[in-house]
Design an enzyme around this catalytic site. Structure first.
Site: not given
Length: 499
Positions: A58, A199-200, A334, A342-343, A472
């Site tokens: 996937t 979903s994301y 998954d 997560l991969t 910075h």
């Protein structure tokens, strides 16, 4: 043989892996490193629209890789608009070429597919483009796309079959809708698009489609980004709305009809309110479903060998060593119950499993404090607990939330999106103000989050953050100067990039 001990059964392979995604391939290559006989079976069942892809799973083919590249396409469009303020003469109308983008993305994916094939061959891993199904103890049937079947045996098996997008089960969904499995190789620009889901995957796709100039609407049943910090999720939604993405909340589609065929055609979506009898209709060129994913575990013969699954979700419960209830069968990725999807988690779990099985290691995959990033237009990086989970775990009185808006210096010249980027840490006051949740909304959120994830693993405290000198002027320095607590109610609005 009289008096001799019974010899162990000879298997074709030491390890057969079902699934050629990130986790399965990682385990295969690692096991091969220890001179084990390894086979990988990988098969992509075409989507209802007929989309299929190569080795890699996937992430490589229809998720992380193409998604991040298309997100980059959208960011470049914004950069072109910003560049005018930096003195570049850019044409007033910027046009995006969908076909050119998808061709480039698919060419890159094709090179990755080929690379995986080569890597397996070099490591002497047997690869078959075939569908694996258990047919008996230690035995599996492999069926190729021509229907030819072979039976193989192995001492151990690893299930790494991943998930596929869920459909709504309404009239017209499989006939006319696409999923993320189709989007990244769609041969034509999707045009006016309805994304169904929160979903994301839904928000990321909606974000880059809008970013390349398309008219995008998101239909949401309940909340955005379930399982993520809801404060952050709502900020993402607000930012997307401000940038022209429309949201239809508390509605679900009940029917999709074709008005006109074409590439893209025209579709009518009929939707019903989740809390009343109200019905609405809308016309779109493309409807993309992103309502969740289902584990690919129900059609691989698990019942034949007695592997238990959660009947409701299809997920597989495992021990802390990724072992199923059948001792010679393991599972990663998954499809695991109550684990992070997560991969990099699947890759880590696969490698460590192979090391435990074949190299005497005792190291287990750590599923705590896993960093992740949602690639929405304003990226969201997170590690550790959401605010809700921290309250649930430690009690509201025992957590302190430090937060601030910040304004990336690069955005000050085009004068855009002030007080949209946001940083938040959640500390456990009963444990030396240890940071238990890290959240950032802003550009390059993944790059910012990765280093802090290592710090969280080492037990980072608020005092250590405060004593760290910032770089910075960069976004990440905001975490070294957080002083306002949510509890105080004091303002966190920023006037300039340096706070």
């Amino acid at each position: 043989m009289n008096g001799a001990e019974e010899l162990p059964e000879m298997y074709d392979y030491d390890l057969i892996i079902i699934g050629g995604g990130s986790g399965g391939l990682a385990a295969a290559k690692e096991a091969a490193r220890f001179n084990k006989r390894v086979m990988v079976l990988d098969f992509v069942t075409p989507t209802p629209l007929g989309t299929r892809w190569g080795l890699g799973g996937t992430c490589v083919n229809v998720s992380c890789i193409p998604k991040k590249l298309m997100h980059q396409a959208a960011l470049l469009g914004q950069a072109l608009r910003d560049s005018r303020n930096y003195g570049w003469n850019v044409e007033e109308t910027i046009k995006h070429d969908w076909e050119r983008m998808t061709e480039a993305v698919q060419n890159h994916i094709g090179s990755l597919n080929w690379g995986y094939r080569v890597a397996l061959r070099e490591k002497k891993v047997t690869y078959e483009n075939a569908y694996g199904q258990f047919v008996g103890p230690h035995r599996i049937k492999a069926t190729n796309n021509k229907g030819k079947e072979k039976i193989y045996s192995a001492e151990k098996f690893l299930i790494a079959t991943g998930e596929r997008p869920r459909y709504l089960g309404i009239p017209g969904d499989k006939e006319y809708c696409i999923s993320s499995d189709d989007l990244f190789s769609l041969p034509y620009c999707p045009g006016k698009t309805l994304v169904v889901g929160a979903s994301y995957v839904a928000l990321e796709c909606a974000g880059f489609l809008a970013g390349i100039g398309l008219d995008v609407t998101v239909m949401v049943r309940s909340i955005l980004l379930r399982g993520f910090d809801q404060d952050m999720a709502n900020k993402i939604g607000e930012h997307m709305e401000e940038h022209g993405i429309k949201f239809i909340r508390q509605f679900v589609p009940i029917k999709v009809e074709q008005i006109e065929a074409g590439t893209p055609g025209r579709l009518r979506v009929v939707a019903q309110s989740t809390n009343s009898e109200e019905i609405i209709e809308g016309e779109y060129n493309t409807v993309m479903l992103a309502i969740g994913r289902d584990a690919c575990t129900r059609k691989i013969g698990l019942e034949t060998v007695g592997v238990k699954i959660n009947e409701k979700t299809g997920k597989i419960p495992v021990t802390d060593e990724e072992q199923t209830n059948v001792p010679y069968i393991y599972a990663i990725g998954d499809i695991l119950e109550d684990k992070v999807e997560l991969t990099p988690v699947a890759i880590q779990a696969g490698r460590l499993l192979a090391q435990r099985l074949y190299a005497g290691s005792t190291v287990k995959c750590d599923y705590e404090n896993v960093p992740t990033t949602v690639f929405t237009p304003l990226e969201y990086g997170a590690c550790g607990l959401s605010e809700e989970k921290a309250v649930e775990k430690f009690g509201e009185e025992n957590i302190e939330v430090y937060h601030s808006y910040f304004w990336p210096l690069e955005w000050t010249i085009p004068s855009r999106d002030n007080n949209k980027c946001y940083a938040k840490i959640i500390c456990n006051t009963k444990d030396n103000e240890r940071v238990v949740g890290f959240h950032v909304l802003g550009p390059n959120a993944g790059e910012v989050t990765q280093g802090f994830a290592a710090a969280l693993k080492c037990g980072l405290t608020k005092k250590q953050l405060d004593s760290t000198i910032g770089i910075h002027p960069v976004c990440a320095e905001v975490f070294t100067t957080l002083s306002v607590t949510k509890r105080s109610g004091a303002s966190i609005l920023q006037a300039g990039c340096u706070g």
